[in-house]
Design a protein around this motif. Structure first.
Motif, PDB file in Angstrom:
ATOM      1  N   THR A 124      17.151  -2.559 -95.892  1.00 60.82           N
ATOM      2  CA  THR A 124      16.495  -3.698 -96.543  1.00 60.82           C
ATOM      3  C   THR A 124      17.293  -4.192 -97.734  1.00 60.82           C
ATOM      4  N   GLY A 125      17.791  -3.276 -98.579  1.00 57.62           N
ATOM      5  CA  GLY A 125      18.529  -3.683 -99.778  1.00 57.62           C
ATOM      6  C   GLY A 125      19.785  -4.451 -99.456  1.00 57.62           C
ATOM      7  N   SER A 126      20.569  -3.966 -98.475  1.00 56.56           N
ATOM      8  CA  SER A 126      21.811  -4.671 -98.130  1.00 56.56           C
ATOM      9  C   SER A 126      21.537  -6.022 -97.484  1.00 56.56           C
ATOM     10  N   ILE A 127      20.433  -6.128 -96.731  1.00 57.43           N
ATOM     11  CA  ILE A 127      20.092  -7.414 -96.113  1.00 57.43           C
ATOM     12  C   ILE A 127      19.727  -8.430 -97.190  1.00 57.43           C
ATOM     13  N   LYS A 128      18.912  -8.038 -98.154  1.00 59.02           N
ATOM     14  CA  LYS A 128      18.561  -8.959 -99.240  1.00 59.02           C
ATOM     15  C   LYS A 128      19.800  -9.401-100.007  1.00 59.02           C
ATOM     16  N   ASN A 129      20.702  -8.472-100.246  1.00 64.43           N
ATOM     17  CA  ASN A 129      21.946  -8.814-100.950  1.00 64.43           C
ATOM     18  C   ASN A 129      22.757  -9.838-100.166  1.00 64.43           C
ATOM     19  N   ASP A 130      22.862  -9.638 -98.831  1.00 65.43           N
ATOM     20  CA  ASP A 130      23.634 -10.569 -98.004  1.00 65.43           C
ATOM     21  C   ASP A 130      22.983 -11.941 -97.953  1.00 65.43           C
ATOM     22  N   ILE A 131      21.628 -12.001 -97.881  1.00 67.90           N
ATOM     23  CA  ILE A 131      20.934 -13.291 -97.832  1.00 67.90           C
ATOM     24  C   ILE A 131      21.139 -14.051 -99.145  1.00 67.90           C
ATOM     25  N   LEU A 132      20.976 -13.397-100.271  1.00 72.39           N
ATOM     26  CA  LEU A 132      21.163 -14.066-101.571  1.00 72.39           C
ATOM     27  C   LEU A 132      22.605 -14.525-101.752  1.00 72.39           C
ATOM     28  N   ARG A 133      23.555 -13.701-101.310  1.00 73.07           N
ATOM     29  CA  ARG A 133      24.958 -14.096-101.431  1.00 73.07           C
ATOM     30  C   ARG A 133      25.256 -15.317-100.565  1.00 73.07           C
ATOM     31  N   ALA A 134      24.692 -15.344 -99.346  1.00 75.70           N
ATOM     32  CA  ALA A 134      24.934 -16.484 -98.464  1.00 75.70           C
ATOM     33  C   ALA A 134      24.290 -17.765 -99.016  1.00 75.70           C
ATOM     34  N   ILE A 135      23.083 -17.641 -99.602  1.00 75.24           N
ATOM     35  CA  ILE A 135      22.436 -18.824-100.204  1.00 75.24           C
ATOM     36  C   ILE A 135      23.270 -19.344-101.371  1.00 75.24           C
ATOM     37  N   ASP A 136      23.772 -18.430-102.187  1.00 74.92           N
ATOM     38  CA  ASP A 136      24.605 -18.845-103.321  1.00 74.92           C
ATOM     39  C   ASP A 136      25.864 -19.549-102.850  1.00 74.92           C
ATOM     40  N   GLU A 137      26.473 -19.025-101.776  1.00 68.97           N
ATOM     41  CA  GLU A 137      27.667 -19.685-101.244  1.00 68.97           C
ATOM     42  C   GLU A 137      27.344 -21.071-100.704  1.00 68.97           C
ATOM     43  N   GLN A 138      26.181 -21.227-100.072  1.00 69.16           N
ATOM     44  CA  GLN A 138      25.775 -22.538 -99.579  1.00 69.16           C
ATOM     45  C   GLN A 138      25.551 -23.512-100.742  1.00 69.16           C
ATOM     46  N   ILE A 177      20.345 -18.798 -92.255  1.00 70.39           N
ATOM     47  CA  ILE A 177      21.103 -17.746 -92.939  1.00 70.39           C
ATOM     48  C   ILE A 177      20.515 -16.367 -92.634  1.00 70.39           C
ATOM     49  N   THR A 178      19.177 -16.273 -92.655  1.00 73.99           N
ATOM     50  CA  THR A 178      18.522 -14.982 -92.392  1.00 73.99           C
ATOM     51  C   THR A 178      18.775 -14.507 -90.974  1.00 73.99           C
ATOM     52  N   VAL A 179      18.676 -15.410 -90.007  1.00 71.10           N
ATOM     53  CA  VAL A 179      18.904 -15.034 -88.607  1.00 71.10           C
ATOM     54  C   VAL A 179      20.343 -14.559 -88.407  1.00 71.10           C
ATOM     55  N   ALA A 180      21.290 -15.199 -89.106  1.00 72.76           N
ATOM     56  CA  ALA A 180      22.700 -14.842 -88.931  1.00 72.76           C
ATOM     57  C   ALA A 180      23.105 -13.615 -89.738  1.00 72.76           C
ATOM     58  N   THR A 181      22.238 -13.114 -90.585  1.00 76.52           N
ATOM     59  CA  THR A 181      22.572 -11.952 -91.409  1.00 76.52           C
ATOM     60  C   THR A 181      22.593 -10.690 -90.551  1.00 76.52           C
ATOM     61  N   PRO A 182      23.635  -9.847 -90.667  1.00 69.44           N
ATOM     62  CA  PRO A 182      23.671  -8.597 -89.876  1.00 69.44           C
ATOM     63  C   PRO A 182      22.505  -7.681 -90.220  1.00 69.44           C
ATOM     64  N   LYS A 183      22.095  -6.885 -89.255  1.00 66.52           N
ATOM     65  CA  LYS A 183      21.042  -5.872 -89.359  1.00 66.52           C
ATOM     66  C   LYS A 183      19.639  -6.476 -89.503  1.00 66.52           C
ATOM     67  N   VAL A 184      19.490  -7.764 -89.231  1.00 69.77           N
ATOM     68  CA  VAL A 184      18.160  -8.374 -89.158  1.00 69.77           C
ATOM     69  C   VAL A 184      17.768  -8.409 -87.689  1.00 69.77           C
ATOM     70  N   GLN A 185      16.654  -7.764 -87.329  1.00 70.03           N
ATOM     71  CA  GLN A 185      16.239  -7.682 -85.935  1.00 70.03           C
ATOM     72  C   GLN A 185      15.769  -9.050 -85.431  1.00 70.03           C
ATOM     73  N   ALA A 186      16.074  -9.302 -84.165  1.00 71.60           N
ATOM     74  CA  ALA A 186      15.669 -10.580 -83.563  1.00 71.60           C
ATOM     75  C   ALA A 186      14.186 -10.615 -83.249  1.00 71.60           C
ATOM     76  N   ALA A 187      13.577  -9.450 -83.029  1.00 67.00           N
ATOM     77  CA  ALA A 187      12.143  -9.396 -82.736  1.00 67.00           C
ATOM     78  C   ALA A 187      11.494  -8.385 -83.679  1.00 67.00           C
ATOM     79  N   PRO A 188      10.501  -8.801 -84.447  1.00 67.32           N
ATOM     80  CA  PRO A 188       9.996 -10.176 -84.536  1.00 67.32           C
ATOM     81  C   PRO A 188      10.967 -11.082 -85.281  1.00 67.32           C
ATOM     82  N   ALA A 189      10.937 -12.351 -84.908  1.00 68.96           N
ATOM     83  CA  ALA A 189      11.875 -13.304 -85.489  1.00 68.96           C
ATOM     84  C   ALA A 189      11.578 -13.505 -86.975  1.00 68.96           C
ATOM     85  N   PRO A 190      12.609 -13.694 -87.792  1.00 69.98           N
ATOM     86  CA  PRO A 190      12.382 -13.947 -89.217  1.00 69.98           C
ATOM     87  C   PRO A 190      11.579 -15.241 -89.420  1.00 69.98           C
ATOM     88  N   SER A 191      10.786 -15.253 -90.474  1.00 70.69           N
ATOM     89  CA  SER A 191       9.987 -16.444 -90.798  1.00 70.69           C
ATOM     90  C   SER A 191      10.270 -16.852 -92.234  1.00 70.69           C
TER      91      SER A 191
END
Length: 279
Positions: free
Chosen positions: A254-268, A215-229
């Motif tokens: 950062t704020g919008s990315i956290k919002n998108d990650i939490l929303r995607a986890i909730d949808e999952q 989910i984190t890798v697929a979230t927009p505005k998350v840079q590929a390098a360094p890779a998320p952990s």
């Protein structure tokens, strides 16, 4: 009044020289030898000047610290130095005393140097900048009290363009004689952010880490390098197991990315319930 005619001896002398090959031939041969010698010196001198230009350029090409413009500058100095010697040799070939000429050229050079000492100091500073390279084209720097991006660097001045797209021409003497701040030489550390989430209900630890990382890798505005952990840790009021997500945001997002990650986890988490209600 009777007019006087020119002396007949002059006409007789000229006619005698023209009519007598024994007088004019040594004069012509002597000067012809001087002309041939001067032409030979010029031909050889121009060839040597070209070779000096080529050899200096080739020798400096192997140095990583010598700029292309600086190679051309030093090779031109070598070429004109050889040509100066050639001109003095040609003048000597015709019997002209070059000692006084060299003294006159030296005095004139001194006078010109004193008159242009500010320009020559900029030239010397430009040579030092091109040799030691404290900054390069495209670097963000602060030089001479001005901050901007280096657009060009010549032997006499440095061109800097500010963030407001204003061109600033700074004499190299002011650049070399003051502290230089280069904001591009060393790579700035990548800013990272963290997000802690509890393990979703019904998800195993390995499955939760894998799915949340995807989910984190697929979230927009998350840079590929360094890779998320995604790592496990304990925290919270109950010291329970949490999933720590570390990612590099693109800019101030950062704020919008956290919002998108939490929303995607909730949808999952809601997908199994939706499937059961649909059945």
């Amino acid at each position: 009044m009777a007019t006087t005619s020119p002396p007949a001896s002059t006409d007789l002398g000229i006619n005698h020289i023209i009519a007598d090959p024994g007088v004019i031939l040594p004069f012509v041969l002597n000067n012809a030898l001087h002309v041939v010698g001067a032409l030979a010196i010029l031909i050889i001198g121009f060839w040597l000047a070209g070779r000096a230009d080529f050899l200096v350029n080739r020798a400096l090409r192997h140095s990583k610290h010598v700029d292309e413009m600086l190679r051309g500058f030093f090779s031109s100095i070598a070429r004109y130095f050889v040509l100066t010697i050639v001109v003095l040799a040609v003048l000597s070939q015709f019997g002209i005393q070059t000692t006084s000429l060299v003294a006159v050229i030296g005095a004139a050079s001194l006078a010109i140097g004193l008159a242009l000492q500010g320009t020559l100091s900029n030239l010397a500073a430009g040579v030092m900048l091109l040799i030691f390279r404290p900054f390069r084209i495209g670097h963000a720097v602060t030089v001479g009290g001005n901050t901007g991006t280096v657009r060009s660097l010549s032997l006499f001045w440095t061109e800097v363009v500010t963030d407001s797209n204003t061109q600033i021409i700074i004499p190299n003497g002011s650049v070399w004689g003051q502290p230089i701040r280069n904001m591009t030489t060393y790579t700035q550390p990548v800013t990272t952010a963290q997000l802690r989430v509890p393990v979703p209900t019904g998800w195993g630890l390995n499955d939760a880490c894998t799915r949340i990382k995807d989910i984190t890798v697929a979230t927009p505005k998350v840079q590929a390098a360094p890779a998320p952990s995604v790592l496990l840790d304990r925290g919270g009021t109950d010291n329970g197991i949490q999933i720590v997500i570390t990612f590099a945001p693109d800019g101030d997002s950062t704020g919008s990315i956290k919002n998108d990650i939490l929303r995607a986890i909730d949808e999952q988490m809601e997908k199994p319930g939706r499937q059961q209600r649909a059945a």
